[in-house]
Each structure stands twice: as C-alpha cells, then as structure tokens.
Design a protein around this motif. Structure first.
Motif: not given
Length: 432
Positions: A368-376, A391-397, A399-408
């Motif tokens: 559900d989250l296509r854009f995740i990259k990172g390392q430890m 790390s970097s994480m962001k919600i894409d267009e 994503a499921p509605f409840l997650l996509r709502a967080m883009r606002s």
C-alpha cells in the motif's frame, strides 16, 4: 502509524479546544539555548547543521510554567532544531516577530489576531484549519500564545491548547551578512492532553509521543526553509541514499548528545529525487542516530523485519518473511492502526538486503506504500553502539483511501520519516 504524525504535530504546534481572553502572565523563561551543547558558539552548531534541519535533545532540566499550578517548575526534556537560511539576521528577526503574518508562514494558520501587548510581550490568537477527506479528523480551532521578544530571540508560552502546558524559544544568530542560523527549542507535556483528536491518537498509539518532539521541530523548521531557501532538488543516483557529512569527532559528539539526553539526533536532508521505473520521484530522507550501551552484535536482531512486530505488537498484526537467500529476503507486514473512531489497515511489502552483519538496506516492493527506501547501520562507539537509521516514506496517489487522505496534511512527504525514525529508535531503547 507514522502518517498520524502530520496531523498530531499540526494540532500540537498550533491548536486548542477553546481559546478565550487571558491576561498577560508574568513569566521569566529559563528555556536552555540551542547553543548550550555546542560551547554556546553558533558557528560550531552551524558546522553540524550544514544544509539540513538538525534536531537534537537536551539533558533533563527544570523550566518555569506559570500555567502549571500544581508543579510550576517541572523537570523536562527540551528538544532543539537548527537550520541555516541564506538571508541576513535582520530579515529573520522581521519575519519571526511579525506574528500577524504567521498566516503566510506556517501552513494551517488561517488568521492571527493581537489580543494584548505590553512592551515586548504580545498575546496572540491564531485560527488553525486542517481539512481532510475524513470529517472526523478535520481540525478547525483557535490557539492563544504569549510571545516575549528579546534582541535575538522570541520565547513563547502556551496559554490554552490540546497540549495545554508547553514553552518554546526561537533564537537567531548571524553567521555572516548573508547567512543566519535559526534555532527552535521547545517542550510540551504530552501526558495531559485536552483536545479530542489528540486524546484519541495518544490513547490509541502512545508510542507516537516518542516521535512528537522531533516531528514538531521539523514542522516549524520546514516552514522556515520554505520561506527563505531556494527550492532545489538533488537527483540521487540509483541506490544512493543521503548521509550527513560528519567527521569522526563530530560522530563522537552525536553519540555524546544522544547519550546525555537519552534522545535521538536527526538530520532532515534537503529535497531529493529517486529514480523509479516510471521516472524520478521526489522524496525527503531523514537520518537519525541513537546511542545504546549494548554492542553491535547484541543489536543485530533488530535489523530484521521480524523485529518490527516485537517493537510494535499493537499495530503490526502479522509479519511473513521469506528465507534469507543471497543476503536478502522479502517481508510482508500487515498493519492496523486503530483510533477508536476509525481504523486504518494497510500492508508493507518490503525487500531487505544485508551487505554486512551490522547493516541492512530496505525498500518497498509493492504494498500500500510504494515509496519507501532506507537503511540501518550499527557502529561501535566505545563502550556501546551508535545506530544510524536513514529512511524516506511518502503516500502516493494510488494508496488506499484512508492513507491517501493523509496527503492533505502539511508536509506529509517528510514528517513520517522524521517521526517514524524517532519512534523506532526510542522504542528500541525500551526493549533492550
């Protein structure tokens, strides 16, 4: 879980349940200067900050809150952030002391009104609006803050808010005629929330408290970065991840800062773009350091995907992994975040690789989250270990509605990693 940071941080930085007229309070702040851990020298702090937003904690100290009747001098843990902007100190001072123009400076602030003023003390009422596609999460309230202006600082006292007890201080220092170091040091009592949304989130996910100090500082400093800095994006090469440019002495100082404050130390990197099959995707990375007394070998197990369920059993319901082959494996994480009034289910599908026994790399491989990259990475720091997590994480267009709502929400592309990194490294401390 990380995506709730944006909403909660906005509520905490500028939000309230009810805001009425209040008398100016007598308050002599004793907020520590952000320079304190750096020999009170702005150029030393600037050498760490560079082109990032630099976030770090202070050892526990006493502060003063006239609004806190039962314990007006509590012992608290302050958190500071620093940024260098390419303008002179006079322009910075003009911007930060023009409280009526905070409507154009900080996202979500829709109006600002002076309630009272006496000399260098100003009481302001701000109206804050955070609309979302989920009505129960909409936020539309007012807040009153008391600001006290000094030659190179502004100290602020929360009069009434969802987090009703808190203080903060802006400072600014001229590095030269064209560069200024801006710092913010703040603390808020997260154990006595009043606002409906804040209460719901903190009760459902108490771990969020571990990431709020870093996230709230990042929220404010990102607004200043957007105001003063030219918007440039660095194109990363395939497989490249940003890293702070620190020498050995500076890394030792980072470990000392973390050990003394028992807090993470983070660097929010400048904007970058990452190459995907569909083209370049804008992503913001955060690097977080945390010192532990244990050896790198004792911490190795926390580099594997199975560790996530042990750290977050209330939110991560299931972890399914493939066998390690060629120093790599895939992992499916089933997650459900419940707020009482709403549940947000989603799935991480991650690929982990292990270049060495004390490091990993990971990226999203569907889910559900296509854009995740990172390392430890785990590095020996006698007599313990310095964990470095980027790390970097962001919600894409898509994503499921409840997650996509967080883009606002404001800064949805950067706050998840800032807060998420801090939560991970602090939660780990409670488990080892």
């Amino acid at each position: 879980m990380r995506y709730l940071h944006g909403l909660l941080v906005a509520c905490i930085f500028l939000g309230t349940t009810q805001s009425g007229f209040a008398q100016l309070l007598t308050w002599n702040d004793n907020i520590p200067s952000a320079l304190q851990p750096f020999q009170n020298n702005p150029k030393i702090l600037a050498s760490y900050t560079q082109n990032t937003i630099f976030i770090y904690g202070h050892p526990v100290t006493k502060t003063a809150l006239p609004t806190l009747k039962t314990n007006p001098q509590p012992s608290v843990s302050f958190n500071s952030a620093a940024i260098i902007v390419p303008v002179n100190a006079r322009q910075v001072a003009k911007t930060l002391t023009d409280f009526n123009q905070y409507t154009g400076l900080f996202p979500t602030v829709k109006s600002a009104k002076t309630l009272q003023q006496s000399g260098n003390i100003v009481q302001m009422k701000y109206r804050v609006s955070i609309p979302t596609p989920i009505p129960v999460l909409n936020f539309n309230e007012e807040v009153t803050l008391q600001h006290q202006i000094q030659p190179n600082s502004i100290s602020s006292l929360v009069i009434d808010a969802p987090i009703p007890y808190g203080v903060g201080k802006f400072e600014w220092f001229a590095l030269d005629e064209h560069r200024t170091l801006i710092t913010l040091t703040q603390w808020g009592d997260l154990n006595q929330p009043k606002g409906f949304i804040v209460k719901k989130i903190l009760n459902a996910i108490p771990e969020v408290k571990l990431g709020i100090p870093s996230s709230s500082n990042a929220f404010v400093m990102e607004a200043l970065r957007n105001r003063f800095n030219q918007q440039t994006i660095t194109a990363l090469h395939a497989g490249q991840i940003p890293s702070p440019q620190l020498n050995n002495a500076q890394l030792m100082k980072i470990a000392q800062l973390s050990q003394n404050a028992q807090q993470p130390v983070s660097f929010l990197h400048a904007p970058t773009s990452v190459l995907y099959t569909h083209g370049r995707e804008a992503m913001r990375f955060t690097t977080t350091y945390r010192f532990y007394q244990q050896s790198p070998q004792q911490l190795q197990k926390w580099l594997t995907p199975a560790a996530y369920q042990e750290l977050f059993p209330r939110q991560i319901k299931k972890v399914v992994t493939t066998a390690v082959q060629n120093q790599a494996q895939d992992a499916d994480l089933q997650i459900n975040v419940g707020l009482g009034v709403i549940n947000i289910p989603f799935a991480f599908k991650l690929h982990f690789s292990y270049p060495g026994s004390t490091e990993n790399n990971f990226y999203a491989k569907g889910g559900d989250l296509r854009f995740i990259k990172g390392q430890m990475q785990l590095t020996g720091a006698n007599p313990g270990t310095l964990l470095k997590m980027t790390s970097s994480m962001k919600i894409d267009e898509k994503a499921p509605f409840l997650l996509r709502a967080m883009r606002s929400l404001p800064y949805h592309e950067l706050l998840p990693a800032v807060g998420g990194n801090a939560v991970f490294v602090q939660k780990l401390k409670t488990k080892i």
